[in-house]
Design a protein around this motif. Structure first.
Motif, PDB file in Angstrom:
ATOM      1  N   THR A  12       1.034  -1.155   0.124  1.00 23.70           N
ATOM      2  CA  THR A  12       0.083  -0.001  -0.033  1.00 23.70           C
ATOM      3  C   THR A  12       0.755   1.488  -0.145  1.00 23.70           C
ATOM      4  OG1 THR A  12      -1.621  -1.245   1.199  1.00 23.70           O
ATOM      5  CG2 THR A  12      -1.953   1.181   1.191  1.00 23.70           C
ATOM      6  N   LEU A  13       2.060   1.448   0.801  1.00 20.61           N
ATOM      7  CA  LEU A  13       2.768   2.279   1.028  1.00 20.61           C
ATOM      8  C   LEU A  13       3.631   2.738  -0.403  1.00 20.61           C
ATOM      9  CD1 LEU A  13       4.042   2.090   4.720  1.00 20.61           C
ATOM     10  CD2 LEU A  13       2.220   3.457   3.688  1.00 20.61           C
ATOM     11  N   GLU A  14       4.010   1.384  -0.897  1.00 18.68           N
ATOM     12  CA  GLU A  14       4.648   1.672  -2.297  1.00 18.68           C
ATOM     13  C   GLU A  14       3.564   1.857  -3.233  1.00 18.68           C
ATOM     14  OE1 GLU A  14       6.213  -2.167  -2.955  1.00 18.68           O
ATOM     15  OE2 GLU A  14       8.041  -2.003  -1.950  1.00 18.68           O
ATOM     16  N   GLY A  15       2.491   1.686  -3.218  1.00 15.73           N
ATOM     17  CA  GLY A  15       1.398   2.217  -4.303  1.00 15.73           C
ATOM     18  C   GLY A  15       1.458   3.815  -3.946  1.00 15.73           C
ATOM     19  N   LEU A  16       1.343   4.179  -2.760  1.00 13.39           N
ATOM     20  CA  LEU A  16       1.377   5.805  -2.474  1.00 13.39           C
ATOM     21  C   LEU A  16       2.554   6.300  -2.849  1.00 13.39           C
ATOM     22  CD1 LEU A  16      -0.276   5.741   1.072  1.00 13.39           C
ATOM     23  CD2 LEU A  16      -1.461   6.479  -1.065  1.00 13.39           C
ATOM     24  N   LEU A  17       3.527   5.637  -2.813  1.00  8.19           N
ATOM     25  CA  LEU A  17       4.989   6.222  -3.230  1.00  8.19           C
ATOM     26  C   LEU A  17       5.228   6.327  -4.656  1.00  8.19           C
ATOM     27  CD1 LEU A  17       7.919   7.058  -2.646  1.00  8.19           C
ATOM     28  CD2 LEU A  17       8.586   4.628  -2.934  1.00  8.19           C
ATOM     29  N   ASP A  18       4.685   5.281  -5.319  1.00  4.48           N
ATOM     30  CA  ASP A  18       4.474   5.516  -6.747  1.00  4.48           C
ATOM     31  C   ASP A  18       3.714   6.614  -7.322  1.00  4.48           C
ATOM     32  OD1 ASP A  18       6.370   3.429  -7.120  1.00  4.48           O
ATOM     33  OD2 ASP A  18       4.643   2.060  -7.356  1.00  4.48           O
ATOM     34  N   LYS A  19       2.598   6.631  -6.575  1.00 10.52           N
ATOM     35  CA  LYS A  19       1.382   7.778  -6.973  1.00 10.52           C
ATOM     36  C   LYS A  19       2.294   9.312  -6.622  1.00 10.52           C
ATOM     37  CE  LYS A  19      -2.969   9.783  -6.151  1.00 10.52           C
ATOM     38  NZ  LYS A  19      -4.213   9.216  -5.329  1.00 10.52           N
ATOM     39  N   ALA A  20       2.807   9.290  -5.723  1.00 14.51           N
ATOM     40  CA  ALA A  20       3.601  10.500  -5.270  1.00 14.51           C
ATOM     41  C   ALA A  20       4.725  10.984  -6.232  1.00 14.51           C
ATOM     42  CB  ALA A  20       4.234  10.551  -3.708  1.00 14.51           C
ATOM     43  N   GLU A  21       5.446   9.855  -6.567  1.00 18.36           N
ATOM     44  CA  GLU A  21       6.413  10.283  -7.492  1.00 18.36           C
ATOM     45  C   GLU A  21       5.933  10.379  -8.971  1.00 18.36           C
ATOM     46  OE1 GLU A  21       8.660   6.616  -7.423  1.00 18.36           O
ATOM     47  OE2 GLU A  21      10.104   7.177  -5.801  1.00 18.36           O
ATOM     48  N   GLU A  22       4.620  10.082  -9.202  1.00 11.89           N
ATOM     49  CA  GLU A  22       4.087  10.134 -10.457  1.00 11.89           C
ATOM     50  C   GLU A  22       3.507  11.791 -10.431  1.00 11.89           C
ATOM     51  OE1 GLU A  22       1.108   7.594 -11.118  1.00 11.89           O
ATOM     52  OE2 GLU A  22       2.476   5.774 -11.676  1.00 11.89           O
ATOM     53  N   GLN A  23       3.224  12.085  -9.372  1.00 14.90           N
ATOM     54  CA  GLN A  23       2.704  13.439  -9.121  1.00 14.90           C
ATOM     55  C   GLN A  23       3.954  14.473  -9.038  1.00 14.90           C
ATOM     56  OE1 GLN A  23       0.334  13.592  -5.534  1.00 14.90           O
ATOM     57  NE2 GLN A  23      -1.231  12.700  -6.243  1.00 14.90           N
ATOM     58  N   LEU A  24       4.864  14.020  -8.287  1.00 16.38           N
ATOM     59  CA  LEU A  24       6.180  14.837  -8.618  1.00 16.38           C
ATOM     60  C   LEU A  24       6.566  15.075 -10.135  1.00 16.38           C
ATOM     61  CD1 LEU A  24       8.252  16.578  -7.151  1.00 16.38           C
ATOM     62  CD2 LEU A  24       9.672  14.214  -6.649  1.00 16.38           C
TER      63      LEU A  24
END
Length: 693
Positions: free
Chosen positions: A241-253
């Motif tokens: 779940t956290l990795e999914g959030l990390l990917d999403k955050a990186e995509e947003q960045l």
């Protein structure tokens, strides 16, 4: 004796004395009546003679008045013609100046409108640039805040995932037990805070991120979102779940950075475009202001010339009107004068006619005794002796005059007078008839000579005056044509020099444009070659980042992965990605700017080229017209010069005929006056001797 001599004395006083007094008239024109007086003219005949002299005088005055009026009339015609030319020239110049003023006013109005429109456009572009810069500042600030926040989130998620993975590798433990017993991700985060693995502030940020993700899931799903435990069940584990959030955050960045790059590029393009618009707008406005100043100066100069020319034109018109009135008044005066002179001549002619027709009988009765007394007096020997003495004195006076004047004609006259006197004394005949004939012949000769000299002098004066006037006019015309030829030739040479300079500038301009086109093509080719390489390199870096991130994000690796070195490599690749992105954007911006500048410069080149080519065409046409005018003026000058040469030749002949003489007219006139004075002296001697009788 007294009674016998009394008639002779009466005769001498009434007849002979009158004859000698008439001979004392100083002018040549008055000598003719003296010849008639020698024939014992009666008072009636003398009156007729005086009337004849008066008639001749009136006619001579009329001829002089006619010559003066003819000269005045010619002056009036010349002056009227010249004024007409000046008025026509002035009217043409006034029309030309008015056209120049109207054109300048139109140009000024158009330039003022251009300046106002350009000024408004420049002000609008500057305002847009300022507003865009302000918006860009806000976008930069927003991106900085967003990037900072996303980077913090990525860092938190990375650390949280690392902590969980580290605890998972340690196996069963109190912390792991708490994680397993935790209610979803939120509970796991609380457990990590309680285990002092994660700060409370960081946990709050992660909790908010998880809750936001759950809320987004609720909005995208029609059914009721599951609870945190259910959410966890959808993911393999909390780490997933956290990795999914990390990917999403990186995509947003990554999306935020791409958006920032695009915004920066768009702003730079917009700013460059607006700055160019402002730059060229200011240049156009400066050019328009210079043209406005030039047109205003031209208009003011034309208005000043128009005022002066209009004033001169009005003066010429007034002068023409006054001239016409003066010439008409002088013509009327001349007509009145000629009419009055004609009436005077008519009255003289009628008086002469009346005297001749109606006084013949009375004259014969009244003056019949005079001839008789003269005949009787001629018979006395004493009177003849005294007459001989008087005649001798007269002959001697004529001889002295001949010696003094060195005139052979007077010498011959004295000899003939002496011969006649001697023959008359010997025969007893009256010698005065023959003496009268001698004097008549001499006077006729003198009169013919005087008239010939006077006519010749009048001819010379007239011809020399007219020739001098024509010489002045032709010389002035030659000088005027020479001045025009020199002026037009100088202007033609100047125009040809300007044409050569303009063509040289046009050649340099074309050469510079060709070099600019070559340089632009080289830059475009370099950009087209480098852009695919940069895009390919950027895609390669992105693919490498994706591969490394996916690999190091996996779990259950069969060996101890170098996650620290991988993270460093990923960081370096991110820097490379940023550099590639920045360089690609700069290349695109520079290419766009270079193309825009090239197109702007090309448009300016086309305009300047067309302007210079038009100027060359116009100046070439002007130079050709000037050369044609120079040829025509040169031909005219040759014709006038030929006429002037003929006039100069004729003037030289006149000088030779009228000036180059051994004895001038004034000298001949003085000589004749001296001869006449001598003859008068001889007549005075005869008169005095006769008076003594």
């Amino acid at each position: 004796w007294l009674k016998r001599s009394s008639p002779c004395v009466w005769c001498a006083k009434r007849g002979c004395l009158v004859e000698m007094k008439l001979l004392s008239v100083p002018s040549l024109a008055a000598l003719a009546p003296l010849v008639s007086a020698l024939a014992n003219a009666s008072p009636v005949q003398k009156v007729i003679t005086l009337l004849t002299d008066l008639e001749a005088k009136v006619i001579k005055e009329g001829e002089a008045a006619h010559a003066t009026f003819a000269e005045f009339s010619e002056w009036c015609e010349d002056r009227h013609r010249n004024l007409g030319f000046e008025i026509k020239t002035g009217e043409g110049k006034v029309a030309e100046l008015k056209a120049t003023i109207d054109k300048a006013a139109s140009e000024i109005s158009a330039l003022q409108s251009t300046i106002e429109d350009t000024s408004a456009a420049v002000a609008t572009n500057e305002a847009d640039l300022k507003a865009a810069a302000k918006i860009r500042e806000q976008e930069v600030a927003d991106f900085a805040a967003e990037e900072k926040e996303l980077m913090e989130i990525v860092d938190l998620l990375t650390r949280a995932i690392g902590i969980l993975e580290r605890e998972a590798r340690k196996g069963a433990g109190a912390a792991m037990l708490q994680f397993n017993q935790a209610d979803g991700v939120v509970g796991a985060l609380k457990a990590m805070v309680e285990a002092s693995m994660l700060g409370s502030q960081d946990a709050q940020k992660l909790t908010a991120l998880v809750q936001d993700a759950q809320q987004e899931g609720d909005e995208s799903d029609e059914e009721q979102a599951p609870a945190a435990a259910a959410y966890t069940s959808h993911s393999a584990s909390i780490i997933d779940t956290l990795e999914g959030l990390l990917d999403k955050a990186e995509e947003q960045l990554d999306a935020a950075r791409k958006k920032e790059t695009a915004s920066k590029h768009n702003f730079e393009m917009l700013a460059q475009s607006l700055e160019d618009e402002v730059k060229y707008g200011n240049a156009d406005m400066d050019k328009a202001k210079k043209n406005l100043a030039a047109q205003s100066e031209l208009k003011a100069s034309a208005e000043g010339d128009l005022k002066m020319t209009s004033k001169e034109l009005e003066t010429d018109r007034e002068t023409q009107g006054t001239l016409q009135q003066d010439c008409m008044a002088r013509s009327q005066d001349y007509e009145s004068e000629m009419k009055s002179r004609g009436e005077e001549l008519k009255a003289i002619a009628e008086a002469k006619k009346v005297l001749k027709e109606m006084t013949g009988g009375a004259e014969a009765i009244t003056y019949a005794q005079t001839s008789l007394l003269q005949v009787n007096s001629a018979a006395g020997s004493a009177l003849r002796t005294t007459a001989d003495l008087a005649n001798y004195e007269a002959v001697r006076a004529v001889r002295n005059l001949a010696r003094r004047m060195n005139d052979e004609a007077l010498v011959q006259l004295a000899r003939r007078m002496a011969s006649v006197m001697r023959a008359g004394a010997a025969s007893g005949n009256d010698p005065f008839a023959k003496v009268k004939q001698l004097i008549t012949d001499m006077l006729a000769t003198l009169e013919r000579d005087a008239q010939a000299d006077a006519s010749h002098k009048a001819y010379c004066d007239k011809e020399m005056q007219e020739t001098s006037q024509k010489k002045i006019e032709k010389t002035a015309e030659v000088d005027k044509l020479s001045t025009q030829i020199d002026s037009m030739s100088a202007k033609s040479v100047q125009l040809k020099q300007q044409i050569a300079a303009t063509q040289a500038a046009l050649s340099e301009l074309t050469k510079a444009q060709a070099e600019a086109t070559k340089l632009r093509n080289e830059e475009r080719e370099a950009y087209q070659q480098n852009k695919p390489d940069m895009q390919s390199g950027l895609e390669g870096v992105k693919m490498a980042l994706k591969l490394l991130r996916e690999y190091y994000a996996q779990e259950g690796k069969a060996h101890a992965a170098a996650e620290g070195a991988g993270s460093s490599i990923i960081g370096l690749l991110e820097v490379v990605e940023s550099d590639f992105t920045k360089l690609l954007a700069e290349m695109t911006v520079e290419e766009t700017q270079a193309q825009s500048e090239y197109e702007t410069n090309t448009r300016a080149f086309e305009i300047e080229k067309a302007s210079k080519e038009t100027s060359v065409t116009h100046m070439t046409k002007q130079a050709a017209q000037l050369d044609k005018s120079v040829a025509e003026a040169s031909s005219d000058r040759e014709g006038v010069q030929t006429e002037l040469s003929a006039i100069l030749d004729y003037s030289a002949k006149l000088d030779e005929m009228c000036i180059a003489k051994p004895e001038t007219f004034s000298e001949r006139k003085a000589r004749r006056e001296a001869e006449i004075a001598g003859l008068k002296e001889a007549l005075t001697i005869l008169e005095n001797e006769t008076a003594l009788l």
